[in-house]
Design a protein around this motif. Structure first.
Motif, PDB file in Angstrom:
ATOM      1  N   GLU A  52      26.175  -1.604  42.745  1.00  0.00           N
ATOM      2  CA  GLU A  52      25.108  -2.112  43.603  1.00  0.00           C
ATOM      3  C   GLU A  52      24.860  -3.597  43.325  1.00  0.00           C
ATOM      4  OE1 GLU A  52      23.317  -0.700  45.940  1.00  0.00           O
ATOM      5  OE2 GLU A  52      23.961   1.398  45.744  1.00  0.00           O
ATOM      6  N   THR A  53      24.428  -4.326  44.350  1.00  0.00           N
ATOM      7  CA  THR A  53      24.082  -5.736  44.177  1.00  0.00           C
ATOM      8  C   THR A  53      22.582  -5.868  43.912  1.00  0.00           C
ATOM      9  OG1 THR A  53      23.614  -6.113  46.524  1.00  0.00           O
ATOM     10  CG2 THR A  53      25.905  -6.396  45.787  1.00  0.00           C
ATOM     11  N   LEU A  54      22.194  -6.987  43.323  1.00  0.00           N
ATOM     12  CA  LEU A  54      20.782  -7.208  43.026  1.00  0.00           C
ATOM     13  C   LEU A  54      19.950  -7.412  44.294  1.00  0.00           C
ATOM     14  CD1 LEU A  54      21.028  -9.512  39.888  1.00  0.00           C
ATOM     15  CD2 LEU A  54      20.434  -7.079  39.961  1.00  0.00           C
ATOM     16  N   THR A  55      20.571  -7.866  45.373  1.00  0.00           N
ATOM     17  CA  THR A  55      19.811  -8.099  46.602  1.00  0.00           C
ATOM     18  C   THR A  55      19.594  -6.817  47.400  1.00  0.00           C
ATOM     19  OG1 THR A  55      21.845  -8.687  47.784  1.00  0.00           O
ATOM     20  CG2 THR A  55      20.546 -10.496  46.834  1.00  0.00           C
ATOM     21  N   ARG A  56      20.455  -5.823  47.206  1.00  0.00           N
ATOM     22  CA  ARG A  56      20.319  -4.575  47.963  1.00  0.00           C
ATOM     23  C   ARG A  56      19.933  -3.381  47.095  1.00  0.00           C
ATOM     24  NH1 ARG A  56      21.802  -4.034  53.034  1.00  0.00           N
ATOM     25  NH2 ARG A  56      22.181  -1.814  52.741  1.00  0.00           N
ATOM     26  N   GLY A  57      20.350  -3.360  45.856  1.00  0.00           N
ATOM     27  CA  GLY A  57      20.095  -2.202  45.008  1.00  0.00           C
ATOM     28  C   GLY A  57      19.742  -2.600  43.597  1.00  0.00           C
ATOM     29  N   GLN A  58      18.765  -3.482  43.481  1.00  0.00           N
ATOM     30  CA  GLN A  58      18.402  -4.048  42.183  1.00  0.00           C
ATOM     31  C   GLN A  58      18.113  -2.980  41.138  1.00  0.00           C
ATOM     32  OE1 GLN A  58      14.436  -6.032  41.802  1.00  0.00           O
ATOM     33  NE2 GLN A  58      15.671  -7.872  41.462  1.00  0.00           N
ATOM     34  N   ILE A  59      17.323  -1.977  41.483  1.00  0.00           N
ATOM     35  CA  ILE A  59      16.913  -0.970  40.513  1.00  0.00           C
ATOM     36  C   ILE A  59      18.113  -0.188  39.982  1.00  0.00           C
ATOM     37  CG2 ILE A  59      16.443   0.804  42.252  1.00  0.00           C
ATOM     38  CD1 ILE A  59      14.043   1.676  40.542  1.00  0.00           C
ATOM     39  N   PHE A  60      19.060   0.110  40.857  1.00  0.00           N
ATOM     40  CA  PHE A  60      20.230   0.880  40.455  1.00  0.00           C
ATOM     41  C   PHE A  60      21.129   0.051  39.532  1.00  0.00           C
ATOM     42  CE2 PHE A  60      19.222   1.997  44.965  1.00  0.00           C
ATOM     43  CZ  PHE A  60      18.502   3.145  44.679  1.00  0.00           C
ATOM     44  N   HIS A  61      21.385  -1.194  39.957  1.00  0.00           N
ATOM     45  CA  HIS A  61      22.239  -2.074  39.157  1.00  0.00           C
ATOM     46  C   HIS A  61      21.643  -2.296  37.769  1.00  0.00           C
ATOM     47  CE1 HIS A  61      25.330  -5.241  38.701  1.00  0.00           C
ATOM     48  NE2 HIS A  61      24.413  -5.793  37.905  1.00  0.00           N
ATOM     49  N   GLU A  62      20.349  -2.550  37.715  1.00  0.00           N
ATOM     50  CA  GLU A  62      19.721  -2.830  36.430  1.00  0.00           C
ATOM     51  C   GLU A  62      19.614  -1.574  35.562  1.00  0.00           C
ATOM     52  OE1 GLU A  62      17.411  -6.962  37.358  1.00  0.00           O
ATOM     53  OE2 GLU A  62      16.190  -5.138  37.358  1.00  0.00           O
ATOM     54  N   GLY A  83      21.993   0.569  35.441  1.00  0.00           N
ATOM     55  CA  GLY A  83      23.336   0.583  34.872  1.00  0.00           C
ATOM     56  C   GLY A  83      23.502  -0.412  33.742  1.00  0.00           C
ATOM     57  N   GLU A  84      22.802  -1.539  33.843  1.00  0.00           N
ATOM     58  CA  GLU A  84      22.875  -2.563  32.798  1.00  0.00           C
ATOM     59  C   GLU A  84      22.030  -2.210  31.570  1.00  0.00           C
ATOM     60  OE1 GLU A  84      23.700  -6.838  34.944  1.00  0.00           O
ATOM     61  OE2 GLU A  84      21.628  -6.175  34.763  1.00  0.00           O
ATOM     62  N   LEU A  85      20.828  -1.661  31.796  1.00  0.00           N
ATOM     63  CA  LEU A  85      19.854  -1.521  30.718  1.00  0.00           C
ATOM     64  C   LEU A  85      19.950  -0.208  29.947  1.00  0.00           C
ATOM     65  CD1 LEU A  85      16.761  -3.077  32.544  1.00  0.00           C
ATOM     66  CD2 LEU A  85      18.094  -4.105  30.708  1.00  0.00           C
ATOM     67  N   LEU A  86      20.335   0.875  30.629  1.00  0.00           N
ATOM     68  CA  LEU A  86      20.472   2.151  29.932  1.00  0.00           C
ATOM     69  C   LEU A  86      21.841   2.226  29.264  1.00  0.00           C
ATOM     70  CD1 LEU A  86      18.902   4.561  32.580  1.00  0.00           C
ATOM     71  CD2 LEU A  86      17.966   4.041  30.310  1.00  0.00           C
ATOM     72  N   PRO A  87      21.950   2.854  28.084  1.00  0.00           N
ATOM     73  CA  PRO A  87      20.924   3.648  27.389  1.00  0.00           C
ATOM     74  C   PRO A  87      20.076   2.858  26.405  1.00  0.00           C
ATOM     75  CG  PRO A  87      23.000   3.895  26.265  1.00  0.00           C
ATOM     76  CD  PRO A  87      23.269   2.995  27.447  1.00  0.00           C
ATOM     77  N   HIS A 132      19.818   9.825  43.932  1.00  0.00           N
ATOM     78  CA  HIS A 132      19.968   8.733  44.886  1.00  0.00           C
ATOM     79  C   HIS A 132      21.475   8.670  45.178  1.00  0.00           C
ATOM     80  CE1 HIS A 132      16.213   7.507  42.658  1.00  0.00           C
ATOM     81  NE2 HIS A 132      15.802   7.469  43.906  1.00  0.00           N
ATOM     82  N   VAL A 133      21.874   9.458  46.158  1.00  0.00           N
ATOM     83  CA  VAL A 133      23.297   9.698  46.405  1.00  0.00           C
ATOM     84  C   VAL A 133      24.025   8.393  46.714  1.00  0.00           C
ATOM     85  CG1 VAL A 133      24.952  10.896  47.874  1.00  0.00           C
ATOM     86  CG2 VAL A 133      22.823  12.029  47.217  1.00  0.00           C
ATOM     87  N   GLY A 134      25.092   8.144  45.980  1.00  0.00           N
ATOM     88  CA  GLY A 134      25.886   6.947  46.157  1.00  0.00           C
ATOM     89  C   GLY A 134      25.393   5.738  45.385  1.00  0.00           C
ATOM     90  N   HIS A 135      24.240   5.893  44.705  1.00  0.00           N
ATOM     91  CA  HIS A 135      23.649   4.780  43.969  1.00  0.00           C
ATOM     92  C   HIS A 135      23.691   4.978  42.457  1.00  0.00           C
ATOM     93  CE1 HIS A 135      22.252   3.321  47.838  1.00  0.00           C
ATOM     94  NE2 HIS A 135      21.585   4.443  48.041  1.00  0.00           N
ATOM     95  N   GLY A 136      24.109   6.145  42.014  1.00  0.00           N
ATOM     96  CA  GLY A 136      24.339   6.352  40.587  1.00  0.00           C
ATOM     97  C   GLY A 136      23.156   6.801  39.758  1.00  0.00           C
ATOM     98  N   ARG A 196      27.228   5.501  35.927  1.00  0.00           N
ATOM     99  CA  ARG A 196      27.040   4.081  35.631  1.00  0.00           C
ATOM    100  C   ARG A 196      27.867   3.214  36.576  1.00  0.00           C
ATOM    101  NH1 ARG A 196      24.945   2.073  31.270  1.00  0.00           N
ATOM    102  NH2 ARG A 196      25.326   4.009  30.144  1.00  0.00           N
ATOM    103  N   SER A 197      29.074   3.640  36.893  1.00  0.00           N
ATOM    104  CA  SER A 197      29.935   2.820  37.755  1.00  0.00           C
ATOM    105  C   SER A 197      29.337   2.670  39.148  1.00  0.00           C
ATOM    106  CB  SER A 197      31.344   3.415  37.827  1.00  0.00           C
ATOM    107  OG  SER A 197      31.314   4.725  38.360  1.00  0.00           O
ATOM    108  N   GLU A 198      28.778   3.749  39.697  1.00  0.00           N
ATOM    109  CA  GLU A 198      28.125   3.661  41.003  1.00  0.00           C
ATOM    110  C   GLU A 198      26.927   2.718  40.942  1.00  0.00           C
ATOM    111  OE1 GLU A 198      26.957   7.288  42.860  1.00  0.00           O
ATOM    112  OE2 GLU A 198      28.990   8.085  42.978  1.00  0.00           O
ATOM    113  N   ALA A 199      26.131   2.843  39.880  1.00  0.00           N
ATOM    114  CA  ALA A 199      24.939   1.999  39.745  1.00  0.00           C
ATOM    115  C   ALA A 199      25.326   0.526  39.643  1.00  0.00           C
ATOM    116  CB  ALA A 199      24.128   2.436  38.532  1.00  0.00           C
ATOM    117  N   LEU A 200      26.312   0.210  38.825  1.00  0.00           N
ATOM    118  CA  LEU A 200      26.708  -1.182  38.624  1.00  0.00           C
ATOM    119  C   LEU A 200      27.383  -1.775  39.858  1.00  0.00           C
ATOM    120  CD1 LEU A 200      28.002  -1.072  34.945  1.00  0.00           C
ATOM    121  CD2 LEU A 200      25.893  -2.139  35.796  1.00  0.00           C
TER     122      LEU A 200
END
Length: 262
Positions: free
Chosen positions: A68-78, A80-84, A37-41, A62-66
């Motif tokens: 992201e905002t929860l309103t636009r890229g919830q899955i990516f941001h989370e 980054g938060e939840l893994l590993p 997911h290019v640009g989303h981490g 992880r930096s790219e994923a984090l």
């Protein structure tokens, strides 16, 4: 007219795509690298079961994923938060035709929504696939809501895309189809009733072989989401139908995949 929601796919967060693919391969199932997911981490591997599929998702940045905002890229941001630390089922996706109408329905039910955003994935051969996503904000008694996807195609067209891409009929044990997701939640009666109303799904009640009361939601294609009492507050298991004599039972992190009788 009520918007029709059907079960599209399920996401599991994993730390190592190759290890997840190998766990499937050892029991005759095929999961193959999907792309970044290019640009989303994040990047993924996918396993197809007719028109319902599984997505193993991991981080490449992880930096790219984090970012992201929860309103636009919830899955990516989370991710980054939840893994590993968290390796297990994240949430399922519901497919709709007409994501704007779906958003209007959900908003009328009092659910806070993110933006409708375009999604994209670059495949291993360089092809870019695009879709639209809608993130439901918050949770239901601690249970993550599904997210909504619109592939801009009807079921027949989408299935033909899978056929032409060579994504189907790849499991060594033969044809395998998704049957059910098991949700363990503290209050299955209340949560299943809310989701039935929210997504306009038929709800039935029964007792399983272990004597547990369950609440099933019909999510299309002869599949269901089964809610039972438990402490995990999420999906614990995906169940599948498989050819006779070709059973499997796989655990990856906190997620279980197993075959059941049709």
């Amino acid at each position: 007219m009520a918007q029709q929601f059907t079960w599209d796919h399920t996401v599991e967060f994993v730390n190592d795509l190759k290890q997840a693919e190998q766990a499937f391969a050892e029991q005759g199932l095929t999961a193959s690298y999907g792309g970044k997911h290019v640009g989303h981490g994040t990047e993924n591997s996918l396993a197809y079961f007719n028109d319902n599929y599984l997505e193993f998702l991991t981080l490449y940045s992880r930096s790219e994923a984090l970012a992201e905002t929860l309103t636009r890229g919830q899955i990516f941001h989370e991710a980054g938060e939840l893994l590993p630390e968290f390796e297990g089922f994240y949430r399922p996706a519901l497919h709709v035709h007409g994501i704007e109408a779906a958003a209007e329905r959900l908003r009328s039910k009092g659910v806070e929504l993110g933006e409708i955003v375009p999604g994209n994935r670059t495949t291993a051969n360089g092809e870019e696939i695009r879709w639209q996503l809608l993130w439901l904000q918050g949770d239901d008694h601690g249970l993550r809501y599904p997210f909504v996807i619109d592939w801009n195609a009807d079921e027949a067209t989408q299935l033909e895309r899978y056929e032409q891409s060579g994504l189907l009929h790849r499991h060594a044990i033969g044809e395998v189809n998704t049957r059910r997701a098991i949700f363990e939640v503290p209050d299955p009666a209340t949560i299943s009733a809310h989701w039935a109303d929210l997504f306009d799904l038929e709800r039935t009640i029964g007792v399983d072989d272990e004597g547990r009361k369950y609440f099933d939601l019909a999510v299309g294609g002869g599949r269901d989401w089964r809610f039972v009492a438990g402490e995990r507050n999420g999906i614990t298991e995906l169940q599948y139908t498989a050819p006779a004599g070709k059973s499997f039972d796989i655990t990856i992190g906190q997620a279980r995949y197993r075959s059941v009788e049709a």
